[in-house]
Design a protein around this motif. Structure first.
Motif, PDB file in Angstrom:
ATOM      1  N   UNK A 202       0.834  -1.195   0.000  1.00 51.81           N
ATOM      2  CA  UNK A 202       0.000   0.000   0.000  1.00 51.81           C
ATOM      3  C   UNK A 202       0.872   1.249   0.000  1.00 51.81           C
ATOM      4  N   UNK A 203       0.379   2.342  -0.556  1.00 48.35           N
ATOM      5  CA  UNK A 203       1.122   3.606  -0.467  1.00 48.35           C
ATOM      6  C   UNK A 203       1.005   4.195   0.930  1.00 48.35           C
ATOM      7  N   UNK A 204       1.790   5.217   1.229  1.00 48.81           N
ATOM      8  CA  UNK A 204       1.659   5.937   2.482  1.00 48.81           C
ATOM      9  C   UNK A 204       2.194   5.195   3.685  1.00 48.81           C
ATOM     10  N   UNK A 269     -13.932   2.231   6.484  1.00 44.76           N
ATOM     11  CA  UNK A 269     -13.410   0.942   6.916  1.00 44.76           C
ATOM     12  C   UNK A 269     -13.082   0.064   5.718  1.00 44.76           C
ATOM     13  N   UNK A 270     -11.963  -0.654   5.816  1.00 42.75           N
ATOM     14  CA  UNK A 270     -11.600  -1.693   4.850  1.00 42.75           C
ATOM     15  C   UNK A 270     -11.463  -2.993   5.621  1.00 42.75           C
ATOM     16  N   UNK A 287     -17.791   1.643   3.926  1.00 41.07           N
ATOM     17  CA  UNK A 287     -16.618   0.777   3.972  1.00 41.07           C
ATOM     18  C   UNK A 287     -16.581  -0.096   2.745  1.00 41.07           C
ATOM     19  N   UNK A 288     -15.447  -0.760   2.550  1.00 41.12           N
ATOM     20  CA  UNK A 288     -15.287  -1.695   1.444  1.00 41.12           C
ATOM     21  C   UNK A 288     -14.873  -3.040   2.016  1.00 41.12           C
ATOM     22  N   UNK A 289     -15.642  -4.075   1.687  1.00 43.86           N
ATOM     23  CA  UNK A 289     -15.331  -5.434   2.118  1.00 43.86           C
ATOM     24  C   UNK A 289     -14.919  -6.229   0.894  1.00 43.86           C
ATOM     25  N   UNK A 298      -7.692   0.389  -0.889  1.00 45.24           N
ATOM     26  CA  UNK A 298      -7.642   1.421  -1.941  1.00 45.24           C
ATOM     27  C   UNK A 298      -9.035   1.948  -2.248  1.00 45.24           C
ATOM     28  N   UNK A 299     -10.024   1.062  -2.261  1.00 43.87           N
ATOM     29  CA  UNK A 299     -11.385   1.497  -2.540  1.00 43.87           C
ATOM     30  C   UNK A 299     -11.945   2.402  -1.464  1.00 43.87           C
TER      31      UNK A 299
END
Length: 342
Positions: A202-204, A269-270, A287-289, A298-299
């Motif tokens: 992941x970035x960051x 939330x991811x 959130x993205x599941x 990312x989403x």
């Protein structure tokens, strides 16, 4: 009405069970229900195997009886399946007193993750424990469905809430870290599946807040991650609000209050599409599941922070407390019965 809640998890522990019970007491008092606790306070305690920072009580049956009878409750709830929970269950069974229970921790999955023991054996024991209750409370519809699949009956819903005054976007602290910031908060232990988060490309920055037995191992394996230690109160709220995405990699949590705390802070939330995340954020747009946790992270970056805050404002602890008290109506102790027991 006075309700006695028996719990093996208590202060100074910082976890979902303790936070839930503390919030329950505060909210129930607003509509005239008194919650009193039968906790490890005053009992000899020993370290929990593989969790030396957590201690469990060694309750004395006579003292358990004395505390229950001194409280003179209108109803009894057993929150945990530990030594205190078993002792209070035994007291109630021997005296023919009704009680309720709650399924707050997936111990079979935890035991399997740490000791490679079959989940079926643990579920058999827990099923027997809860079968004597008038109602066994579960925090989500998905968990209730899972428990039915394991043979549990007489289930009732008791959801969770969030303190939206403490956890707010306004609490945001300036964190001098590369953006985006992906954050996790909780106990650092194998059952929390943190390696699934920390190993993502992941970035960051990746930030972890909390303590636990797996901390030395994860610090060694993931030197680029930022481990900030345990936090509470306004300091914790400020760090959560500073994140861009809250990553919840656990596969075993029954709810995950920290998800609501993140959403109240304006942080999406991811997570994996499992019990807990599926009930808290599934289909809500906050959130993205995804089985691909990196894709979920990312989403989630595209989700508006205000949408997260607006969603959390509808999840109050007062609503949770009303659910709990309604469930307790199935297990009221008649005053004459309690006097006879005393």
């Amino acid at each position: 009405m006075r309700i006695l809640v028996a719990t093996d998890a208590w202060h100074p522990q910082v976890n979902g069970v303790v936070r839930t019970l503390t919030a329950l007491q505060r909210s129930a008092a607003k509509f005239g229900t008194e919650i009193v606790f039968l906790s490890p306070d005053g009992f000899t305690t020993v370290p929990l195997p593989t969790y030396p920072d957590l201690r469990v009580a060694l309750p004395n049956p006579a003292e358990i009886a004395r505390r229950i009878e001194a409280a003179q409750p209108d109803a009894i709830h057993i929150a945990t399946e530990g030594p205190i929970g078993f002792s209070v269950r035994r007291y109630c069974r021997r005296r023919g007193l009704p009680f309720t229970t709650s399924f707050m921790t997936k111990f079979p999955e935890y035991v399997s993750a740490r000791f490679r023991l079959p989940e079926a054996a643990s579920y058999w024991l827990l099923r027997r424990f809860h079968a004597a209750a008038r109602v066994t409370m579960a925090s989500t519809a998905s968990l209730m469905s899972e428990l039915r699949g394991h043979g549990f009956r007489k289930l009732g819903l008791w959801t969770r809430g969030v303190d939206t005054d403490l956890f707010t976007p306004k609490a945001r602290l300036p964190l001098d870290l590369p953006r985006p910031i992906f954050l996790n908060v909780g106990r650092i232990a194998v059952e929390k599946n943190l390696a699934a988060f920390l190993s993502l490309d992941l970035p960051g920055s990746k930030v972890v807040i909390g303590e636990g037995p797996q901390l030395p191992e994860l610090k060694s394996r993931f030197p680029d991650a930022h481990f900030l230690g345990a936090m509470e109160g306004e300091r914790l709220a400020g760090h959560i609000a500073a994140a861009d995405v809250f990553v919840f990699p656990s596969l075993t949590d029954t709810f995950g209050i920290v998800q609501l705390e993140a959403l109240a802070s304006g942080v999406p939330v991811a997570a994996f599409p499992v019990t807990g995340p599926r009930d808290v954020v599934g289909g809500t747009g906050v959130g993205v599941l995804d089985d691909d946790l990196a894709a979920a992270c990312r989403g989630a970056l595209a989700i508006p922070r205000q949408a997260c805050r607006d969603f959390a404002l509808t999840r109050s602890w007062d609503r949770s407390a009303h659910q709990f008290v309604r469930n307790m109506g199935h297990a009221l102790i008649r005053p004459a019965t309690m006097r006879a027991a005393a």
